[in-house]
Design an enzyme around this catalytic site. Structure first.
Site, PDB file in Angstrom:
ATOM      1  N   GLU A 121      -1.650  -9.178   3.320  1.00 41.36           N
ATOM      2  CA  GLU A 121      -1.455  -9.756   4.665  1.00 41.36           C
ATOM      3  C   GLU A 121      -2.780 -10.115   5.343  1.00 41.36           C
ATOM      4  O   GLU A 121      -2.816 -10.940   6.245  1.00 41.36           O
ATOM      5  CB  GLU A 121      -0.642  -8.800   5.551  1.00 41.36           C
ATOM      6  CG  GLU A 121      -1.292  -7.458   5.888  1.00 41.36           C
ATOM      7  CD  GLU A 121      -0.967  -6.353   4.882  1.00 41.36           C
ATOM      8  OE1 GLU A 121      -0.670  -6.681   3.721  1.00 41.36           O
ATOM      9  OE2 GLU A 121      -1.046  -5.165   5.259  1.00 41.36           O
ATOM     10  N   HIS A 180      -3.461  -4.997   0.539  1.00 43.38           N
ATOM     11  CA  HIS A 180      -2.892  -5.544   1.781  1.00 43.38           C
ATOM     12  C   HIS A 180      -3.083  -7.060   1.778  1.00 43.38           C
ATOM     13  O   HIS A 180      -3.978  -7.576   2.467  1.00 43.38           O
ATOM     14  CB  HIS A 180      -3.606  -4.950   2.997  1.00 43.38           C
ATOM     15  CG  HIS A 180      -3.325  -3.507   3.224  1.00 43.38           C
ATOM     16  ND1 HIS A 180      -2.198  -3.064   3.880  1.00 43.38           N
ATOM     17  CD2 HIS A 180      -4.007  -2.399   2.878  1.00 43.38           C
ATOM     18  CE1 HIS A 180      -2.206  -1.742   3.939  1.00 43.38           C
ATOM     19  NE2 HIS A 180      -3.297  -1.320   3.330  1.00 43.38           N
ATOM     20  N   CYS A 187       0.817  -1.204   0.000  1.00 39.37           N
ATOM     21  CA  CYS A 187       0.000   0.000   0.000  1.00 39.37           C
ATOM     22  C   CYS A 187       0.864   1.273   0.000  1.00 39.37           C
ATOM     23  O   CYS A 187       1.366   1.650  -1.041  1.00 39.37           O
ATOM     24  CB  CYS A 187      -0.987  -0.032   1.158  1.00 39.37           C
ATOM     25  SG  CYS A 187      -2.368   1.072   0.878  1.00 39.37           S
TER      26      CYS A 187
HETATM   27  N1  GLN Z   1      -1.786   6.749   2.958  1.00 42.71           N
HETATM   28  C1  GLN Z   1      -1.952   5.993   1.768  1.00 42.71           C
HETATM   29  C2  GLN Z   1      -3.328   6.173   1.158  1.00 42.71           C
HETATM   30  O1  GLN Z   1      -4.254   6.548   1.837  1.00 42.71           O
HETATM   31  C3  GLN Z   1      -1.673   4.536   2.001  1.00 42.71           C
HETATM   32  C4  GLN Z   1      -2.638   3.877   2.929  1.00 42.71           C
HETATM   33  C5  GLN Z   1      -2.157   2.555   3.464  1.00 42.71           C
HETATM   34  O2  GLN Z   1      -0.967   2.279   3.461  1.00 42.71           O
HETATM   35  N2  GLN Z   1      -3.074   1.732   3.970  1.00 42.71           N
HETATM   36  O3  GLN Z   1      -3.510   5.932  -0.003  1.00 42.71           O
END
Ligand code: GLN
Length: 548
Positions: A516, A514, A389
């Protein structure tokens, strides 16, 4: 008829009620039942999405887009089946629904009161999440005696009265301290916790005694006789990490089975086993965590790391769990090194001593330059890298700056950046409220033929869970690709970069998702599995793709 098992905690919080709940669930699944687990959090937040991970642990994301408590992540990992957002109940949700109903006029003419309206709404939500299951565990957060969990205990008693004792049972998880000056395990606090539970009309059917060591028979009998609980209802639940232990929470179901817990709880609920449990794969997974052959050292670069005197590794619980699952598959012990991105900015970190680098999710501007520096090191030094992400977004910024020579940033950090290679998702423009408004939950991606990611998943299309507001700016896809970065997975409309990779590198892969959240102990996430395998391989550029 659905059977309910309520799990509450005594003495102190943080003793492992969540793991106890998840373990009981796993046992009953092994006996052939369809099981799910619900977590009740007595706080007023409507979900965990707005809580600070360093205080409350990781925010767990469900397939249907819920941002919920990390305990539900453990339920999903132990049950190895998805848990949905309805399985997370908070005081905030209960009151919100009741107040909305009152404003609509659903209670017209009536006084709306805590009793009975709050327990009624609690029961309605529990029943809603129980559809299609045989057995439902309900963990009540907090500790008995807390003012705020009273309505939930009340609701559990009321369900027992309505559904009958053979359909509802209660487990109390307590803590057995060993004061250092007497070096002896004391039972008194557990006795008091039982008494507090009884003040709510609840007689515990089983008492799980958490503590550094196993509880001896003398103490078990002492609790039973001094509290008038059922014979053999006191169950020992010693620590599983530290010297001489299995070193993993996944051993808890096996330990409970040594006390024949599965049979005992089935009897209590008037059920018989539907099949013989088969613990072979699970036990082998536990054995491998304890006695893995090799070891890999992975740097996890984050900003949420130091909290006072404690390192709150819980903020990245799913990432570390997914790594552990991949370690099991590859028969290696995973040693995670929690590297503070700010230390990388100061130049005080030597990344060459690690076998792999992970840059996980994150928000805001703190520590971002350290993450970018770490990724630059991994890219230039053939160090396996997995970006999750924010990790993908940082990798794109690094590439744009150092390979494409753009003065690049994310508009999350610098809204006036010359090249906003990471920019707000169109659907996020104009959203100013924070709770539950990100791009959340499972979304599909189409994978590029012949890419590494396509090979890793073995599929043309995958769905992983998301939680973000920003994306790789589509107007920069072309220049990034012309400079060698491969966008190897895209949303079905072709707009969103879901996966990126660098050909020729030992392993340089990042995802906007994600993965995970979808890793199970006996079925690791394919992406984490491939990353760990890359970290294990000593030499690799040439032969690595053949081995994957
Ligand atoms: N801050 C970034 C976004 O909002 C990544 C978010 C995250 O890593 N879950 O796109």
């Amino acid at each position: 008829m659905v059977k309910y098992i309520f799990v509450s905690g005594g003495v102190i919080s943080g003793v492992g009620k969540g793991v106890a709940t998840a373990s009981v669930g796993r046992i009953l699944k092994e006996y052939g039942y369809k099981v799910t687990a619900i977590k009740i959090d007595p706080y007023i937040n409507c979900d965990a999405g707005t809580l600070r991970p360093t205080e409350h642990g990781e925010v767990w994301v469900t397939e249907d887009g819920g941002e919920i408590d990390q305990d539900l992540g453990n339920y999903e990992r132990f049950l190895e089946t998805p848990i949905l957002k309805n399985n997370a109940i908070t005081t905030g949700q209960i009151y919100k629904t009741i107040i909305e109903k009152e404003r609509r006029g659903d209670y017209l003419g009536k006084t709306v009161s805590v009793i009975p309206h709050v327990p009624e709404e609690i029961k309605r939500r529990i029943e809603e999440a129980s559809k299609n299951y045989d057995i439902v565990l309900v963990e009540i957060g907090g500790t008995v005696g807390d003012y705020e969990n009273l309505p939930f205990l009340f609701a559990s008693k009321s369900m027992e009265l309505e559904l009958g004792r053979e359909n509802v049972c209660h487990i109390l998880v307590t803590y057995m301290p060993i004061p250092s000056h007497i070096d002896e395990m004391k039972t008194k606090l557990t006795q008091l916790a039982i008494r507090l539970l009884r003040e709510n009309g609840i007689q515990p059917d089983f008492i799980f005694c958490r503590g550094r060591y196993s509880l001896d028979d003398i103490r078990k009998r002492k609790i039973e006789s001094s509290c008038n609980v059922f014979p053999n209802s006191v169950i020992s639940m010693p620590d599983v990490t530290g010297e001489g232990t299995a070193g993993t929470i996944y051993t808890v179901p096996l330990d409970l089975e040594k006390e024949k817990f599965g049979q005992r709880i089935l009897e209590r609920l008037n059920l018989s086993k539907r099949r013989e449990p088969d613990w072979k794969t699970w036990a082998e997974m536990v054995r491998r965590i304890s006695f893995a052959e090799g070891e890999v050292n992975i740097a996890l670069v984050g900003k949420y790391i130091d909290v006072g005197n404690f390192q709150l590794t819980d903020s990245y619980l799913s990432v570390s769990s997914a790594l552990q699952h991949a370690g099991v598959k590859n028969n290696v012990k995973i040693k995670i090194h929690w590297v503070n991105s700010k230390d990388i900015e100061k130049g005080s970190v030597d990344l060459s001593k690690y076998d792999g680098l992970i840059v996980p999710g994150g928000f805001g501007n703190s520590g971002v330059e350290g993450k970018i520096l770490a990724i630059e090191y991994a890219r230039k030094n053939n160090l396996p890298f997995l970006g999750l992400c924010y990790g993908l977004q940082m990798a794109v910024i690094e590439y744009a700056r150092n390979v494409c020579n753009l003065n690049a940033n994310t508009s999350e950090v610098d809204p006036d950046a010359e090249h906003k290679v990471i920019d707000i998702l169109p659907g996020q423009i104009g959203i100013f409220t924070k709770g539950g408004t990100m791009r959340l939950g499972g979304y599909p991606a189409f994978l590029k033929p012949d890419s590494l990611i396509r090979k890793i998943y073995g599929l043309n299309e995958v769905s992983e869970r998301h939680r973000h507001r920003y994306e790789v700016n589509p107007s920069y896809h072309k220049i990034l690709e012309e400079n060698g970065l491969v966008i190897s997975g895209k949303s079905p409309d072709g707009r969103l970069a879901e996966f990126i990779e660098l050909p020729g590198h030992k392993f340089f892969v990042a995802t906007q998702a994600h993965p995970e959240f979808k890793s199970y102990p006996t079925k690791p996430s394919p992406l984490f599995d491939a990353f760990v395998r890359a970290c294990v391989l000593v030499e690799g550029v040439k032969n690595y793709p053949k081995e994957i």
